[in-house]
Design a protein around this motif. Sequence first.
Motif, PDB file in Angstrom:
ATOM      1  N   LYS A 143       0.878  -1.208   0.067  1.00 43.91           N
ATOM      2  CA  LYS A 143       0.082  -0.108  -0.086  1.00 43.91           C
ATOM      3  C   LYS A 143       1.115   1.342   0.019  1.00 43.91           C
ATOM      4  CE  LYS A 143      -2.019  -1.294   3.699  1.00 43.91           C
ATOM      5  NZ  LYS A 143      -2.784  -1.196   5.070  1.00 43.91           N
ATOM      6  N   ASP A 144       0.386   2.278  -0.553  1.00 45.61           N
ATOM      7  CA  ASP A 144       1.204   3.748  -0.552  1.00 45.61           C
ATOM      8  C   ASP A 144       1.383   4.103   1.061  1.00 45.61           C
ATOM      9  OD1 ASP A 144       0.994   3.920  -3.244  1.00 45.61           O
ATOM     10  OD2 ASP A 144      -0.806   5.041  -3.328  1.00 45.61           O
ATOM     11  N   ILE A 145       2.581   4.606   0.932  1.00 50.45           N
ATOM     12  CA  ILE A 145       3.124   5.260   2.302  1.00 50.45           C
ATOM     13  C   ILE A 145       2.893   6.989   2.237  1.00 50.45           C
ATOM     14  CG2 ILE A 145       5.209   5.501   3.882  1.00 50.45           C
ATOM     15  CD1 ILE A 145       4.148   2.554   3.549  1.00 50.45           C
ATOM     16  N   SER A 146       1.899   7.392   3.042  1.00 48.02           N
ATOM     17  CA  SER A 146       1.457   8.790   3.052  1.00 48.02           C
ATOM     18  C   SER A 146       2.011   9.568   4.207  1.00 48.02           C
ATOM     19  CB  SER A 146       0.229   8.825   2.937  1.00 48.02           C
ATOM     20  OG  SER A 146      -0.676   8.386   3.877  1.00 48.02           O
ATOM     21  N   SER A 147       2.427   8.953   5.335  1.00 47.42           N
ATOM     22  CA  SER A 147       2.763   9.249   6.772  1.00 47.42           C
ATOM     23  C   SER A 147       4.181   9.275   7.104  1.00 47.42           C
ATOM     24  CB  SER A 147       1.815   9.093   7.700  1.00 47.42           C
ATOM     25  OG  SER A 147       1.892   7.642   7.899  1.00 47.42           O
ATOM     26  N   SER A 148       4.559  10.201   7.827  1.00 51.02           N
ATOM     27  CA  SER A 148       6.305  10.071   8.137  1.00 51.02           C
ATOM     28  C   SER A 148       6.594  10.407   9.521  1.00 51.02           C
ATOM     29  CB  SER A 148       6.796  10.722   7.106  1.00 51.02           C
ATOM     30  OG  SER A 148       8.469  10.701   7.562  1.00 51.02           O
ATOM     31  N   ARG A 149       7.475  10.208  10.180  1.00 54.50           N
ATOM     32  CA  ARG A 149       7.898  10.937  11.234  1.00 54.50           C
ATOM     33  C   ARG A 149       9.856  10.847  11.238  1.00 54.50           C
ATOM     34  NH1 ARG A 149       5.734   9.302  16.318  1.00 54.50           N
ATOM     35  NH2 ARG A 149       4.463  10.914  16.509  1.00 54.50           N
ATOM     36  N   GLN A 150      10.138  11.837  11.262  1.00 54.66           N
ATOM     37  CA  GLN A 150      11.857  11.754  11.402  1.00 54.66           C
ATOM     38  C   GLN A 150      12.728  11.202  12.414  1.00 54.66           C
ATOM     39  OE1 GLN A 150      11.684  13.003   7.557  1.00 54.66           O
ATOM     40  NE2 GLN A 150      13.838  13.196   8.731  1.00 54.66           N
ATOM     41  N   HIS A 151      13.226  10.224  12.048  1.00 56.28           N
ATOM     42  CA  HIS A 151      14.305   9.543  13.211  1.00 56.28           C
ATOM     43  C   HIS A 151      14.799  10.533  13.896  1.00 56.28           C
ATOM     44  CE1 HIS A 151      15.934   6.375  15.510  1.00 56.28           C
ATOM     45  NE2 HIS A 151      17.118   6.152  14.547  1.00 56.28           N
ATOM     46  N   PHE A 152      14.776  10.597  15.149  1.00 56.14           N
ATOM     47  CA  PHE A 152      15.633  11.374  16.053  1.00 56.14           C
ATOM     48  C   PHE A 152      15.193  12.848  15.895  1.00 56.14           C
ATOM     49  CE2 PHE A 152      18.943   8.326  16.792  1.00 56.14           C
ATOM     50  CZ  PHE A 152      19.710   8.695  17.417  1.00 56.14           C
ATOM     51  N   LEU A 153      13.848  12.811  15.380  1.00 57.20           N
ATOM     52  CA  LEU A 153      13.434  14.204  15.094  1.00 57.20           C
ATOM     53  C   LEU A 153      14.089  15.429  14.523  1.00 57.20           C
ATOM     54  CD1 LEU A 153      11.599  14.522  18.625  1.00 57.20           C
ATOM     55  CD2 LEU A 153      10.465  13.496  16.318  1.00 57.20           C
TER      56      LEU A 153
END
Length: 437
Positions: free
Chosen positions: A304-314
């Motif tokens: 499935k498509d990937i539409s969300s993200s959170r940066q590692h170590f912000l």
Amino acid sequence: MDPILIYAPVKTGRIRYVFRLVLEDILKVPHKLTTDLEEFLSSDLPKFMYGDEAHSDDLFFKSSGLLFTRGIERVDLDPFDFDGSKAFFPVYAENSALPFDVFASIFYLVSRYEEYLPFVKDMHGRFTAHLSISAKLHILNKPMVNIWALKVKEVLELKYPSLVFPKRRYKFVPTYDIDSAYAYSQKGLVRSVGGYLLSLRDLQWSDIAQRTRVLFGREKDPFNTFDLQIQYQKENKLKPVYFFLFAHYGQYDKNINIRNSRFRFLVKSIGDYASVGIHPSYNTIEHPGLLKTEIKNLRSVLNKDISSSRQHFLRIVLPSTYRNLIEQDITDDYSMGYAALPGFRAGICTPFNFYDLDLEIETKLRIHPFAVMDGTLNDYLGLTPADAIDHIKALIKEVKKVDGTFISLWHNESLSDQKRWKGWKRVYEQLIKEAVE
């Protein structure tokens, strides 16, 4: 519902953005922006003026000028006491509805204006919490944007008693970062031997014993708390969002090998009951090509498509980090928060669109700010579990006051209730209890 009519002498990108954010995103009412003074003066709609001067006795919010300019330069905030906390961009006009430029203040926080100015980066290249104006003015623990938006609502209701604002609903969104799915299991021969050697060097006999029990199947891996997370979800009807670090092994990227079948099965099984996004690896901000590869690899597992993200170590560098996400068709980012302090990095507890200050445009990238992270409370602040619960309760209370969205950031390992996370399972259970009540 009739729109609220707003007169401004010029329609800038900043003005369009902030009025849509305040009135439609937060207050849930339509609005119309006009530069036609005659149209404004002759209208029977609820209305107000925004600018340098008032042209009638209608409701007027005096501008500080920030929203009528382009470019990024240091501005004088001139903080002062207002309504029990600090405000900035004061205006000196008796006919102004508020003693400060509320819309410029909101824009300054939400656009992350201060992060475009020169600053001293921390060891991970980040803008740190202690540099922020919110931390310096002791308002980081309050969603000032939402509070100020409600102040605008009060002013409008006083002027137009028949004006009806739809009721907002408080929401709770639990999120999990899966930096390392397992503590000992599925690490492969080289990493397992390396782990034994490190424990032996440091005389950590309990680690050696536990690793052995896990590897021989006599004990569950302490980081494998996924069944517990599912239990929390079912008991409290939660809809969590997961972010998987799906990258090759590196100094700061220590998850399981992305080709490992058990790890891939875990990712896919979680994707069957929760939303799953990418947790871009440490070096993606310098090498955006890595981001494309990691999204592609995660997509191949989930189908499935990937539409969300959170940066590692912000790790966020504005505006390039968000531009890279947009380039890869990411529509929702959950990185907006600090590692060093809990609170509201952008001053807001409502999802909002990212405004690219360099280009002076509103993008379609939706930012979901989180308020608290487990590592902040334990690693950065060194709080006891009891003190951590008090901090969390206070933040949830602030979000509920403004009917915002409370987003928590937790890790699978902090639910292990072992070693440095002893007692923190109860912290998370208290968080859920407070957040869902």
